[in-house]
Design a protein around this motif. Structure first.
Motif, PDB file in Angstrom:
ATOM      1  N   SER A   5       0.856  -1.215  -0.103  1.00 10.09           N
ATOM      2  CA  SER A   5      -0.065   0.320   0.053  1.00 10.09           C
ATOM      3  C   SER A   5       0.799   1.179  -0.120  1.00 10.09           C
ATOM      4  CB  SER A   5      -1.030  -0.080   1.191  1.00 10.09           C
ATOM      5  OG  SER A   5      -0.244  -0.318   2.442  1.00 10.09           O
ATOM      6  N   HIS A   6       2.061   1.113   0.535  1.00  8.49           N
ATOM      7  CA  HIS A   6       3.001   2.179   0.594  1.00  8.49           C
ATOM      8  C   HIS A   6       3.461   2.549  -0.828  1.00  8.49           C
ATOM      9  CE1 HIS A   6       5.940   5.241   1.914  1.00  8.49           C
ATOM     10  NE2 HIS A   6       6.818   4.617   1.422  1.00  8.49           N
ATOM     11  N   GLN A   7       3.893   1.522  -1.620  1.00  6.93           N
ATOM     12  CA  GLN A   7       4.095   1.460  -3.119  1.00  6.93           C
ATOM     13  C   GLN A   7       3.069   2.216  -3.972  1.00  6.93           C
ATOM     14  OE1 GLN A   7       5.596  -2.240  -3.870  1.00  6.93           O
ATOM     15  NE2 GLN A   7       7.744  -1.510  -4.272  1.00  6.93           N
ATOM     16  N   ASN A   8       1.810   1.697  -3.637  1.00  4.33           N
ATOM     17  CA  ASN A   8       0.867   2.115  -4.535  1.00  4.33           C
ATOM     18  C   ASN A   8       0.572   3.705  -4.054  1.00  4.33           C
ATOM     19  OD1 ASN A   8       0.259  -0.338  -5.476  1.00  4.33           O
ATOM     20  ND2 ASN A   8      -1.374  -0.705  -4.154  1.00  4.33           N
ATOM     21  N   SER A   9       0.716   4.171  -2.900  1.00  2.00           N
ATOM     22  CA  SER A   9       0.520   5.525  -2.555  1.00  2.00           C
ATOM     23  C   SER A   9       1.787   6.345  -3.170  1.00  2.00           C
ATOM     24  CB  SER A   9       0.513   5.571  -0.953  1.00  2.00           C
ATOM     25  OG  SER A   9       0.420   6.962  -0.469  1.00  2.00           O
ATOM     26  N   ALA A  10       2.827   6.199  -3.098  1.00  2.00           N
ATOM     27  CA  ALA A  10       3.985   6.388  -3.720  1.00  2.00           C
ATOM     28  C   ALA A  10       3.879   6.659  -5.336  1.00  2.00           C
ATOM     29  CB  ALA A  10       5.364   6.148  -3.354  1.00  2.00           C
ATOM     30  N   THR A  11       3.251   5.840  -5.973  1.00  2.00           N
ATOM     31  CA  THR A  11       2.985   5.778  -7.367  1.00  2.00           C
ATOM     32  C   THR A  11       1.898   6.657  -7.575  1.00  2.00           C
ATOM     33  OG1 THR A  11       3.635   3.503  -7.459  1.00  2.00           O
ATOM     34  CG2 THR A  11       2.643   4.381  -9.267  1.00  2.00           C
ATOM     35  N   GLU A  12       0.849   6.537  -6.902  1.00  2.00           N
ATOM     36  CA  GLU A  12      -0.457   7.447  -7.157  1.00  2.00           C
ATOM     37  C   GLU A  12       0.099   9.139  -6.978  1.00  2.00           C
ATOM     38  OE1 GLU A  12      -4.409   8.051  -4.909  1.00  2.00           O
ATOM     39  OE2 GLU A  12      -4.215   5.900  -5.462  1.00  2.00           O
ATOM     40  N   ASN A  13       0.817   9.141  -5.950  1.00  2.00           N
ATOM     41  CA  ASN A  13       1.431  10.656  -5.587  1.00  2.00           C
ATOM     42  C   ASN A  13       2.216  11.071  -6.942  1.00  2.00           C
ATOM     43  OD1 ASN A  13       0.168  10.993  -3.247  1.00  2.00           O
ATOM     44  ND2 ASN A  13       1.956  10.282  -2.050  1.00  2.00           N
ATOM     45  N   GLU A  14       3.060  10.214  -7.585  1.00  2.00           N
ATOM     46  CA  GLU A  14       4.024  10.518  -8.536  1.00  2.00           C
ATOM     47  C   GLU A  14       3.136  10.640  -9.863  1.00  2.00           C
ATOM     48  OE1 GLU A  14       8.129   8.822 -10.877  1.00  2.00           O
ATOM     49  OE2 GLU A  14       7.193   7.698  -9.251  1.00  2.00           O
ATOM     50  N   ASP A  16       0.241  11.617 -10.033  1.00  2.00           N
ATOM     51  CA  ASP A  16      -0.565  13.131  -9.934  1.00  2.00           C
ATOM     52  C   ASP A  16       0.359  14.349 -10.233  1.00  2.00           C
ATOM     53  OD1 ASP A  16      -2.839  11.857  -8.935  1.00  2.00           O
ATOM     54  OD2 ASP A  16      -2.352  12.258  -6.841  1.00  2.00           O
ATOM     55  N   HIS A  17       1.566  14.179  -9.862  1.00  2.00           N
ATOM     56  CA  HIS A  17       2.796  15.218 -10.152  1.00  2.00           C
ATOM     57  C   HIS A  17       2.931  14.809 -11.475  1.00  2.00           C
ATOM     58  CE1 HIS A  17       6.142  17.493  -9.528  1.00  2.00           C
ATOM     59  NE2 HIS A  17       7.022  16.671 -10.243  1.00  2.00           N
ATOM     60  N   ILE A  18       2.851  13.787 -12.365  1.00  2.00           N
ATOM     61  CA  ILE A  18       3.352  13.889 -13.681  1.00  2.00           C
ATOM     62  C   ILE A  18       1.950  14.476 -14.480  1.00  2.00           C
ATOM     63  CG2 ILE A  18       3.300  12.190 -15.587  1.00  2.00           C
ATOM     64  CD1 ILE A  18       5.094  10.507 -13.979  1.00  2.00           C
ATOM     65  N   GLU A  19       0.813  14.244 -14.023  1.00  2.00           N
ATOM     66  CA  GLU A  19      -0.427  14.896 -14.466  1.00  2.00           C
ATOM     67  C   GLU A  19      -0.252  16.548 -14.459  1.00  2.00           C
ATOM     68  OE1 GLU A  19      -4.050  13.361 -13.185  1.00  2.00           O
ATOM     69  OE2 GLU A  19      -3.526  11.057 -13.794  1.00  2.00           O
ATOM     70  N   VAL A  20       0.246  17.094 -13.294  1.00  2.00           N
ATOM     71  CA  VAL A  20       0.444  18.479 -13.008  1.00  2.00           C
ATOM     72  C   VAL A  20       1.510  18.868 -14.228  1.00  2.00           C
ATOM     73  CG1 VAL A  20       1.154  20.073 -11.494  1.00  2.00           C
ATOM     74  CG2 VAL A  20      -0.299  18.510 -10.713  1.00  2.00           C
ATOM     75  N   ILE A  21       2.600  18.362 -14.581  1.00  2.00           N
ATOM     76  CA  ILE A  21       3.424  18.451 -15.192  1.00  2.00           C
ATOM     77  C   ILE A  21       2.977  18.593 -16.656  1.00  2.00           C
ATOM     78  CG2 ILE A  21       5.539  17.508 -16.367  1.00  2.00           C
ATOM     79  CD1 ILE A  21       6.686  16.721 -13.590  1.00  2.00           C
ATOM     80  N   ILE A  22       2.190  17.595 -17.162  1.00  2.00           N
ATOM     81  CA  ILE A  22       1.596  17.489 -18.601  1.00  2.00           C
ATOM     82  C   ILE A  22       0.947  18.768 -18.723  1.00  2.00           C
ATOM     83  CG2 ILE A  22      -0.185  16.407 -19.811  1.00  2.00           C
ATOM     84  CD1 ILE A  22       0.940  13.795 -18.834  1.00  2.00           C
TER      85      ILE A  22
END
Length: 129
Positions: A5-14, A16-22
């Motif tokens: 679940s920690h990995q899923n949370s980190a991936t989800e945060n990343e 979200d960050h990539i969507e902001v960059i796009i």
């Protein structure tokens, strides 16, 4: 919290960050293109509607556009603005490839890479025809 679940949370945060960059890439690309086009339009108005080239001729090669831009020829400057506008969604495709790679979504990496290749081929064909 377990490791999965920690990995899923980190991936989800990343992601979200990539969507902001796009989103930022699209915003900045359109604003930069608009500013360049506006500058070219101002140059055109200052030169009394003379684009810096003989009637019926515009720069069509990258070298002619670059030389015209350095010489501040209005048509060449506006062509750079158009190039920036066209490049904006292409950059979005490149960032999407990275996003799908980070999600370990191999199918979409291949699909998006194919789209990028098709875009590049279309630019080459459009330039040579």
């Amino acid at each position: 919290m377990d490791n999965q679940s920690h990995q899923n949370s980190a991936t989800e945060n990343e992601m979200d960050h990539i969507e902001v960059i796009i989103g930022r890439i699209l915003q900045i690309g359109v604003v930069v293109a608009a500013i360049i086009m506006l500058f070219g339009l101002i140059l055109l108005l200052v030169h009394d509607g003379n684009g810096g080239y003989p009637v019926g001729h515009q720069p069509t090669t990258i070298s002619a556009i670059a030389a015209g831009t350095v010489a501040l020829k209005p048509y060449a400057v506006m062509m750079v603005g158009m190039f920036c506008l066209i490049l904006t969604p292409v950059l979005r495709v490149v960032v999407s490839i990275y996003a799908f790679y980070k999600e370990h979504d191999t199918l979409y990496v291949w699909i998006t890479t194919t789209v990028l290749i098709i875009l590049c081929i279309s630019f080459i064909i459009g330039h040579t025809v």
